[in-house]
Design a protein around this motif. Structure first.
Motif, PDB file in Angstrom:
ATOM      1  N   SER A  64       0.829  -1.205   0.000  1.00 20.44           N
ATOM      2  CA  SER A  64       0.000   0.000   0.000  1.00 20.44           C
ATOM      3  C   SER A  64       0.864   1.256   0.000  1.00 20.44           C
ATOM      4  CB  SER A  64      -0.925   0.013   1.220  1.00 20.44           C
ATOM      5  OG  SER A  64      -1.814  -1.061   1.170  1.00 20.44           O
ATOM      6  N   VAL A  88       3.982   1.485  -1.080  1.00 17.94           N
ATOM      7  CA  VAL A  88       4.645   1.562  -2.387  1.00 17.94           C
ATOM      8  C   VAL A  88       3.691   2.119  -3.437  1.00 17.94           C
ATOM      9  CG1 VAL A  88       5.633   0.184  -4.263  1.00 17.94           C
ATOM     10  CG2 VAL A  88       6.344  -0.224  -1.912  1.00 17.94           C
ATOM     11  N   ALA A  89       2.444   1.654  -3.438  1.00 16.94           N
ATOM     12  CA  ALA A  89       1.458   2.140  -4.418  1.00 16.94           C
ATOM     13  C   ALA A  89       1.175   3.622  -4.209  1.00 16.94           C
ATOM     14  CB  ALA A  89       0.165   1.331  -4.311  1.00 16.94           C
ATOM     15  N   GLY A 134       3.124   5.862  -2.817  1.00 17.26           N
ATOM     16  CA  GLY A 134       4.324   6.601  -3.209  1.00 17.26           C
ATOM     17  C   GLY A 134       4.442   6.729  -4.713  1.00 17.26           C
ATOM     18  N   SER A 135       4.130   5.665  -5.423  1.00 16.87           N
ATOM     19  CA  SER A 135       4.190   5.705  -6.887  1.00 16.87           C
ATOM     20  C   SER A 135       3.210   6.712  -7.448  1.00 16.87           C
ATOM     21  CB  SER A 135       3.886   4.325  -7.472  1.00 16.87           C
ATOM     22  OG  SER A 135       4.865   3.405  -7.090  1.00 16.87           O
ATOM     23  N   LEU A 136       2.013   6.738  -6.901  1.00 14.61           N
ATOM     24  CA  LEU A 136       1.018   7.700  -7.360  1.00 14.61           C
ATOM     25  C   LEU A 136       1.453   9.127  -7.061  1.00 14.61           C
ATOM     26  CD1 LEU A 136      -2.298   5.910  -6.323  1.00 14.61           C
ATOM     27  CD2 LEU A 136      -1.430   6.266  -8.642  1.00 14.61           C
ATOM     28  N   LEU A 191       4.552  10.311  -6.605  1.00 12.80           N
ATOM     29  CA  LEU A 191       5.691  10.692  -7.439  1.00 12.80           C
ATOM     30  C   LEU A 191       5.288  10.869  -8.895  1.00 12.80           C
ATOM     31  CD1 LEU A 191       8.538   8.507  -5.922  1.00 12.80           C
ATOM     32  CD2 LEU A 191       8.170  10.960  -5.650  1.00 12.80           C
ATOM     33  N   GLY A 192       4.374  10.063  -9.368  1.00 14.07           N
ATOM     34  CA  GLY A 192       3.873  10.214 -10.738  1.00 14.07           C
ATOM     35  C   GLY A 192       3.182  11.548 -10.923  1.00 14.07           C
TER      36      GLY A 192
END
Length: 114
Positions: free
Chosen positions: A25, A27-28, A30-32, A34-35
């Protein structure tokens, strides 16, 4: 192994599963985040004026006394009837196509002394 040992094993397994879910959760999320930051970094600009010329790869508009040529391709979204003479507002971004790094003055003078 007694009943207590089995319960302890089950609790440890559930804790491992919860830790793994929490990790994914984070990681997901954080990816959103940073994107969103990466896409938010591209600034958009606008130019408004009458269309002077256009083809499949460019639109030229008159802005004051200047002629502005903006590149376009098949992914460019066009709303309305685009034709010469029509007043348009073009939203665009700036994108580097080439970067040439110039030598600094200190490097040039050191090269001349050699």
């Amino acid at each position: 192994m007694g009943d207590k040992g089995l319960q302890k094993q089950q609790r440890l397994y559930l804790m491992d599963v919860m830790k793994l879910k929490t990790f994914f959760s984070i990681v997901a999320a954080g990816s959103l985040a940073l994107g969103g930051i990466a896409s938010a970094g591209t600034k958009t600009y606008q130019v408004t004026g009458p269309v002077l010329e256009m083809n499949d790869s460019m639109i030229a508009v008159q802005k004051g006394k200047e002629r502005w040529e903006i590149a376009r391709d098949s992914s460019t979204k066009v709303n309305g009837d685009l034709k010469v003479g029509a007043k348009v507002t073009i939203t665009y971004t700036m994108s580097a196509t080439e970067v040439e790094v110039k030598a600094e003055k200190a490097e040039k003078s050191a090269a001349k002394k050699s």
